[in-house]
Design an enzyme around this catalytic site. Structure first.
Site, PDB file in Angstrom:
ATOM      1  CG  ASP A  27      38.928  23.635  72.329  1.00 47.52           C
ATOM      2  OD1 ASP A  27      39.113  22.834  71.482  1.00 47.52           O
ATOM      3  OD2 ASP A  27      38.613  24.757  72.003  1.00 47.52           O
ATOM      4  CD  GLU A 106      35.253  19.438  63.389  1.00 44.99           C
ATOM      5  OE1 GLU A 106      34.559  20.564  62.665  1.00 44.99           O
ATOM      6  OE2 GLU A 106      35.553  19.935  64.430  1.00 44.99           O
ATOM      7  CE  LYS A 142      34.339  19.716  67.642  1.00 44.41           C
ATOM      8  NZ  LYS A 142      35.839  20.315  68.094  1.00 44.41           N
ATOM      9  CB  THR A 167      31.504  21.447  66.232  1.00 45.29           C
ATOM     10  OG1 THR A 167      32.397  22.516  66.318  1.00 45.29           O
ATOM     11  CG2 THR A 167      31.544  21.226  64.661  1.00 45.29           C
ATOM     12  CG  PHE A 189      32.112  27.736  68.111  1.00 44.96           C
ATOM     13  CD1 PHE A 189      31.862  26.485  68.581  1.00 44.96           C
ATOM     14  CD2 PHE A 189      33.033  27.684  67.133  1.00 44.96           C
ATOM     15  CE1 PHE A 189      32.339  25.441  68.212  1.00 44.96           C
ATOM     16  CE2 PHE A 189      33.796  26.537  66.766  1.00 44.96           C
ATOM     17  CZ  PHE A 189      33.442  25.362  67.280  1.00 44.96           C
TER      18      PHE A 189
END
Length: 327
Positions: A27, A106, A142, A167, A189
């Protein structure tokens, strides 16, 4: 009981053991971390790219993105938007040189409630990757897990063969809608769920197995496996290694360089806590969510409502900072 130094040398690190049961993803937007920990995949987001773009080592990529924006011309706003998209793709392309798998890139969080806008931006990113000689099979786009984002993901997957990573996922309703949309992967998350419970409840510490984020991902994983959904579950945003170890066996886990370093130094025995066999024996009922039911069920989860909107605002703010930097 302490482990003898000889035995410890023979025992693999927690990170190496984790890799036997779970696909480990980095990440980060920092190439050095990727070189060091050798993950299969990597994920980026506006905050990670903003942090990396401010490092002197990556100044050349920023300069290339700015030159690209200028070359395409148009209004200043258009130039900055094009430079920003190009920067995301330049980082993604560099990361792909270092990993065997896929990189997640993203779509601008400011499009989180604009289904058509997200579809267009996703296709634009895929076109930019194509120009760089990279096929869409190596990219995950994303998208925010709003209703609009999930429906954009459904169209991108079914009509364009573009793989999506949903996400900012906090509620079970979001997970169910993503599975029904047939997206490639979701990123629940973990750490941000924990943050909310610590900030809003009396309990300030949790054992890993009782961690609200760990419990949320466990339930989603079990539901997907019980009902045969192909969507990959990738736990994200961890606060400590305890959360990660408690999700050993999850399809994928995306982990920050700091926690990858901690896991590589730990020598404890890891046993999978999640398995398809156990999931299939779980007592869960299958549900279907249309838009009305999705909005109601998601709205009933105060944590998820607050963390989703907060996450979108933070990613949007970092996208604005990145644009200011490019300007």
């Amino acid at each position: 009981m302490s482990v003898s130094p000889v035995k410890r040398q023979k025992m693999e690190s927690a990170l190496d053991q984790l890799k036997h049961h779970t696909t480990v993803v980095a990440d980060t937007g920092d190439f050095n971390a990727i070189d060091e920990y050798k993950p299969l995949d990597a994920t980026t987001n506006p905050s990670l790219i903003l942090a990396a773009a401010q490092m002197p080592a990556y100044q050349e990529l920023v300069d290339d993105a700015v030159a690209y924006g200028k070359k395409l011309g148009g209004s200043e706003e258009e130039q900055i938007k094009n430079a920003s998209d190009k920067l995301f793709v330049l980082f993604g392309a560099e990361i792909l040189k270092r990993i065997p798998g896929r990189v997640s890139t993203e779509v601008d969080a400011r499009l989180s409630f604009d289904k058509e806008g997200m579809i267009q931006r996703a296709r634009r990113l895929i076109d930019l990757y194509k120009e760089a000689g990279i096929g869409k099979d190596r990219i995950l786009i994303k998208l925010s897990s709003t209703w609009e984002g999930i429906q954009a993901g459904k169209v991108l997957e079914a009509e364009y063969g573009i793989h999506c990573n949903m996400t900012l996922l906090f509620s079970f309703a979001q997970a169910v809608a993503c599975a029904e949309a047939g997206v490639t992967l979701i990123s629940p998350f973990v750490g941000r769920i924990l943050d909310w419970y610590v900030a809003n409840g009396d309990k300030k510490t949790y054992e890993p197995s009782e961690d609200p984020g760990v419990k949320s991902v466990t339930k989603i994983y079990n539901y997907y496996k019980k009902f045969g959904y192909k969507t990959i579950v990738m736990g994200a945003s961890f606060r400590n290694t305890g959360e990660i170890k408690a999700l050993t066996g999850c399809d994928y886990l995306t982990i920050s360089p700091k926690l990858l370093a901690e896991l590589s130094k730990e020598h404890v025995k890891l046993t999978p806590t999640l398995s398809v066999k156990e999931a299939q024996a779980c007592d869960l009922e299958k549900i279907h969510l249309d838009e009305k039911a999705f909005r109601w069920h998601h709205n009933e989860d105060q944590m998820a409502v607050e963390k989703l909107s907060d996450g979108i605002r933070k990613f949007a703010a970092d996208a604005v900072k990145l644009e200011r930097m490019l300007k």
